[in-house]
Enzyme design. Structure first.
Site, PDB file in Angstrom:
ATOM      1  N   HIS A 199       0.860  -1.187   0.000  1.00 14.27           N
ATOM      2  CA  HIS A 199       0.000   0.000   0.000  1.00 14.27           C
ATOM      3  C   HIS A 199       0.897   1.238   0.000  1.00 14.27           C
ATOM      4  O   HIS A 199       2.128   1.123   0.014  1.00 14.27           O
ATOM      5  CB  HIS A 199      -0.982  -0.032   1.175  1.00 14.27           C
ATOM      6  CG  HIS A 199      -0.333  -0.133   2.526  1.00 14.27           C
ATOM      7  ND1 HIS A 199       0.454   0.867   3.052  1.00 14.27           N
ATOM      8  CD2 HIS A 199      -0.335  -1.123   3.455  1.00 14.27           C
ATOM      9  CE1 HIS A 199       0.887   0.511   4.242  1.00 14.27           C
ATOM     10  NE2 HIS A 199       0.434  -0.710   4.509  1.00 14.27           N
ATOM     11  N   HIS A 229       4.033   1.681   2.259  1.00 15.89           N
ATOM     12  CA  HIS A 229       5.299   1.073   1.827  1.00 15.89           C
ATOM     13  C   HIS A 229       5.949   1.935   0.751  1.00 15.89           C
ATOM     14  O   HIS A 229       7.157   2.141   0.729  1.00 15.89           O
ATOM     15  CB  HIS A 229       5.061  -0.332   1.266  1.00 15.89           C
ATOM     16  CG  HIS A 229       4.336  -1.229   2.211  1.00 15.89           C
ATOM     17  ND1 HIS A 229       3.056  -1.675   1.970  1.00 15.89           N
ATOM     18  CD2 HIS A 229       4.684  -1.728   3.421  1.00 15.89           C
ATOM     19  CE1 HIS A 229       2.662  -2.422   2.987  1.00 15.89           C
ATOM     20  NE2 HIS A 229       3.624  -2.461   3.886  1.00 15.89           N
ATOM     21  N   CYS A 240       2.932  -8.124  14.167  1.00 19.91           N
ATOM     22  CA  CYS A 240       4.198  -7.397  14.392  1.00 19.91           C
ATOM     23  C   CYS A 240       5.397  -8.330  14.299  1.00 19.91           C
ATOM     24  O   CYS A 240       6.518  -7.865  14.197  1.00 19.91           O
ATOM     25  CB  CYS A 240       4.249  -6.780  15.792  1.00 19.91           C
ATOM     26  SG  CYS A 240       3.154  -5.414  16.092  1.00 19.91           S
ATOM     27  N   CYS A 252      -2.792  -6.267  20.893  1.00 25.51           N
ATOM     28  CA  CYS A 252      -1.626  -5.513  20.420  1.00 25.51           C
ATOM     29  C   CYS A 252      -2.064  -4.081  20.129  1.00 25.51           C
ATOM     30  O   CYS A 252      -3.076  -3.865  19.455  1.00 25.51           O
ATOM     31  CB  CYS A 252      -1.073  -6.168  19.150  1.00 25.51           C
ATOM     32  SG  CYS A 252      -0.057  -5.054  18.178  1.00 25.51           S
ATOM     33  N   HIS A 275      -1.931  -3.307  16.144  1.00 29.08           N
ATOM     34  CA  HIS A 275      -2.870  -3.996  15.244  1.00 29.08           C
ATOM     35  C   HIS A 275      -4.256  -4.236  15.832  1.00 29.08           C
ATOM     36  O   HIS A 275      -5.156  -4.699  15.142  1.00 29.08           O
ATOM     37  CB  HIS A 275      -2.268  -5.336  14.792  1.00 29.08           C
ATOM     38  CG  HIS A 275      -1.040  -5.165  13.951  1.00 29.08           C
ATOM     39  ND1 HIS A 275       0.237  -5.243  14.459  1.00 29.08           N
ATOM     40  CD2 HIS A 275      -0.905  -4.860  12.641  1.00 29.08           C
ATOM     41  CE1 HIS A 275       1.103  -5.025  13.484  1.00 29.08           C
ATOM     42  NE2 HIS A 275       0.444  -4.782  12.386  1.00 29.08           N
ATOM     43  N   LYS A 306      -2.987   4.061  11.836  1.00 32.96           N
ATOM     44  CA  LYS A 306      -1.966   3.672  10.873  1.00 32.96           C
ATOM     45  C   LYS A 306      -2.617   2.932   9.703  1.00 32.96           C
ATOM     46  O   LYS A 306      -3.356   1.969   9.912  1.00 32.96           O
ATOM     47  CB  LYS A 306      -0.953   2.760  11.563  1.00 32.96           C
ATOM     48  CG  LYS A 306       0.155   2.293  10.639  1.00 32.96           C
ATOM     49  CD  LYS A 306       1.091   1.327  11.348  1.00 32.96           C
ATOM     50  CE  LYS A 306       2.170   0.844  10.396  1.00 32.96           C
ATOM     51  NZ  LYS A 306       2.324  -0.603  10.363  1.00 32.96           N
TER      52      LYS A 306
HETATM   53  N1  MSP Z   1       9.505  -6.839   7.445  1.00 35.52           N
HETATM   54  C1  MSP Z   1       9.541  -5.807   8.436  1.00 35.52           C
HETATM   55  C2  MSP Z   1      10.772  -4.943   8.253  1.00 35.52           C
HETATM   56  C3  MSP Z   1      12.079  -5.656   8.287  1.00 35.52           C
HETATM   57  S1  MSP Z   1      13.425  -4.599   7.996  1.00 35.52           S
HETATM   58  C4  MSP Z   1      14.752  -5.483   8.370  1.00 35.52           C
HETATM   59  C5  MSP Z   1       8.275  -4.966   8.341  1.00 35.52           C
HETATM   60  N2  MSP Z   1       7.633  -4.977   7.188  1.00 35.52           N
HETATM   61  S2  MSP Z   1       6.264  -4.192   6.873  1.00 35.52           S
HETATM   62  O1  MSP Z   1       5.935  -4.553   5.524  1.00 35.52           O
HETATM   63  O2  MSP Z   1       5.282  -4.477   7.858  1.00 35.52           O
HETATM   64  O3  MSP Z   1       6.514  -2.663   6.992  1.00 35.52           O
HETATM   65  C6  MSP Z   1       7.722  -2.083   6.704  1.00 35.52           C
HETATM   66  C7  MSP Z   1       7.678  -0.589   6.601  1.00 35.52           C
HETATM   67  O4  MSP Z   1       6.654  -0.128   5.724  1.00 35.52           O
HETATM   68  C8  MSP Z   1       7.418   0.245   7.843  1.00 35.52           C
HETATM   69  O5  MSP Z   1       8.432   0.297   8.763  1.00 35.52           O
HETATM   70  C9  MSP Z   1       7.298   1.592   7.155  1.00 35.52           C
HETATM   71  O6  MSP Z   1       8.556   2.033   6.739  1.00 35.52           O
HETATM   72  C10 MSP Z   1       6.409   1.223   5.982  1.00 35.52           C
HETATM   73  N3  MSP Z   1       5.010   1.390   6.337  1.00 35.52           N
HETATM   74  C11 MSP Z   1       4.063   0.423   6.482  1.00 35.52           C
HETATM   75  N4  MSP Z   1       2.869   1.009   6.787  1.00 35.52           N
HETATM   76  C12 MSP Z   1       3.031   2.344   6.848  1.00 35.52           C
HETATM   77  C13 MSP Z   1       2.195   3.441   7.095  1.00 35.52           C
HETATM   78  N5  MSP Z   1       0.901   3.325   7.314  1.00 35.52           N
HETATM   79  N6  MSP Z   1       2.769   4.662   7.077  1.00 35.52           N
HETATM   80  C14 MSP Z   1       4.109   4.854   6.833  1.00 35.52           C
HETATM   81  N7  MSP Z   1       4.917   3.857   6.613  1.00 35.52           N
HETATM   82  C15 MSP Z   1       4.409   2.593   6.599  1.00 35.52           C
HETATM   83  O7  MSP Z   1       7.950  -4.308   9.306  1.00 35.52           O
END
Ligand code: MSP
Length: 539
Positions: free
Chosen positions: A26, A29, A138, A153, A156, A304
């Protein structure tokens, strides 16, 4: 281009988190990835060697359960999602990464095994008993104090699960003092300041050892000395930054890339990157990254945006309506990097219209069409330059310097504000000098030349300054200005040489092309609240 490919030296190494592929991406990311991409492009434009790494996190219970829910194996599930959603998302947002790492790749699996064997041999890993509460979304343990209503949590809003296992532990507690000393000696190690304060007070409260393996499922990298266990997904994933850089396999590449200059991460995963990761590196005797910077969350309805609560908006939905440049621009311009920000179609439309279409796009179309109309599309010589041109040159010089300094602070919003202040000054310059009035009096031909040449060169400078954020529009503008033939490709231009004005030579062919930012069709504006991501679809 892979900066690591051509010899010794050091590269500016920037990373994103590696993303869980339990589902489609989304815009949250895309947000962190765009920020990393802009940083990579900006540093390339300074003439530095750059290495930009992103990738996917493919092990752990969260992925395993997603695969099971879809009646497939975890490997088949991640292979499918990487191809159908994650790589296409990177292409759609124009990410210019040099490397993409998947944690199921051999280079990573080998490196992770070697790393933990080293720490085991050094006495930093021991066998123990674990009981605790776990949030699968998480992939992290929670203390009772962190829960909502005693069972949920807080990130979430889902129930945590009790876990009792015999597994392997990493001696994290031994690193609290060295970490505090590192934070004190390196004030920029964690940013922004609020994140730094949070990390310092967390570590000052003392650190408990953490379990580094799991025995209740097998989707992960086997513990080398105990194949009944797999390595805990976080302590596998964090290592991507060094396995991708060639640790233990390619010393020359590793020397060029490591330590990383900046890990960009969401604030939700700050502790992993600013506490556990540096402790792991200390245990292995490796240098620490120079900086860990946490961006805030994109919020929907005050919460979030996420895959887990189905509020994610697919980047493709935004791109279809405003284009990838506008998506890149909007998030960095709208939200102070480090703070949370809400996302809405209204604010996206407002920024698009007033700044991209009316300020930047309009400057480009009025100047190129006037060079066509008054000088047959051939850029005139400098003509009779005067105080207004000197003043605009001064604005450029200050804006370029301030934007460059803002990038070093990871203040993307400030850098864009500076670049756009120059674009606005150029628009005001054109309006006040009124070439359409000068064109009526042949005696003022020298002034008309000066205004057209100066305005066209202001576009040249704007194209360079904005190209890290708006690569498509700036490439189109570069072509319209005939700059390719005169000055070489846009990507070869240097930020440090963007000022002074007067670089576009007389005689280049200027051609009015398509509008850089056409008017938006308001009728077909998507309802973001109702467009959650779906794998294999809009991602
Ligand atoms: N796989 C782990 C990270 C491992 S790094 C060694 C993880 N993945 S994740 O897909 O859940 O999310 C990664 C990152 O996506 C978040 O830390 C952030 O940088 C970005 N985001 C995910 N959702 C977000 C928002 N709603 N807003 C901003 N950034 C977001 O955690």
């Amino acid at each position: 281009m892979d900066a690591a490919a051509d010899g010794a030296g050091t590269a500016f190494f920037v990373t994103t988190p590696i993303y869980y592929v339990n589902d489609a991406p989304h815009i949250g990311h895309a947000y962190t990835t765009v920020a990393a991409d802009v940083l990579a492009r900006w540093h390339r434009a300074r003439g530095e060697r750059v290495h930009f790494l992103t990738g996917t996190d493919e092990h752990g219970q969260k992925i395993l359960r997603a695969a099971q829910a879809h009646g497939t194996s975890p490997q088949a599930w991640v292979d499918r999602l990487v191809d159908s959603d994650w790589l296409p998302m990177l292409a759609a947002i124009d990410a210019s990464h040099d490397d993409f790492i998947r944690t199921t790749e051999d280079r990573h699996v080998r490196g992770v095994g070697a790393f933990w064997s080293k720490l085991h041999a050094a006495g930093d890993v021991y066998a123990g008993e674990y009981t605790g509460l776990y949030c699968v979304a998480c992939e992290d343990f929670k203390t009772p104090g962190e829960l909502l209503e005693g069972t949920l949590c807080a990130v979430h809003r889902r129930p945590v699960e009790p876990v009792a296992e015999r597994n392997w532990f990493f001696r994290l507690s031994a690193y609290a003092e060295p970490l505090l000393a590192h934070y004190a000696a390196n004030p920029d190690f964690v940013g922004p300041e609020s994140a730094r304060n949070e990390v310092v007070s967390f570590v000052a409260g003392g650190l408990a050892d953490i379990s580094m393996s799991r025995s209740s499922f097998d989707w992960g990298i086997p513990v080398p000395w105990d194949p009944t266990q797999v390595i805990y997904v976080w302590l596998d994933a964090l290592l991507n930054y060094v396995t991708a850089a060639g640790w233990a396999e390619d010393p020359e590449r590793f020397a060029l890339l490591w330590p990383a200059d900046v890990h960009l991460v969401g604030k939700d995963i700050l502790r992993f990157h600013a506490v556990i990761w540096p402790a792991m590196l200390m245990a292995a005797g490796l240098p620490l990254p120079r900086r860990v910077f946490a961006n805030g969350w994109l919020l929907v309805g005050g919460e979030k945006m996420g895959k887990t609560n189905a509020t994610g908006v697919a980047p493709a939905v935004v791109i279809e309506h405003v284009g990838s440049d506008a998506l890149r621009y909007y998030f960095l311009r709208e939200i102070a990097f480090g703070a949370d920000g809400s996302f809405s179609w209204e604010s996206l439309t407002a920024r698009y219209t007033s700044e991209l279409a009316d300020d930047f796009g309009n400057l480009a179309s009025r100047v190129t069409s006037m060079v066509e109309r008054y000088r047959g599309g051939v850029l005139p010589g400098p003509g009779d330059l005067g105080p207004p041109e000197t003043e605009l040159a001064g604005v450029l010089e200050r804006a370029a310097g301030a934007a460059d300094a803002a990038i070093d602070r990871l203040d993307f919003q400030g850098a864009l504000a500076e670049a756009m202040s120059f674009v606005r000054a150029a628009n005001v310059y054109v309006t006040v000098q009124a070439p359409w009035v000068l064109a009526r009096d042949p005696a003022l031909a020298g002034r008309l030349d000066a205004v057209l040449a100066t305005a066209a060169d202001a576009l040249r400078a704007a194209a360079v300054l904005l190209s890290p954020v708006l690569p498509r529009a700036c490439a189109s503008l570069w072509e319209q200005l005939g700059a390719d033939t005169a000055l070489g490709s846009l990507t070869d231009q240097r930020m440090g040489a963007v000022a002074p004005l007067g670089q576009l030579p007389a005689g280049v062919r200027v051609r009015k092309g398509d509008l850089l930012f056409p008017r938006l069709d308001q009728e077909s504006a998507p309802d973001f609240g109702a467009s959650p991501v779906a794998p294999g679809g809009a991602g």
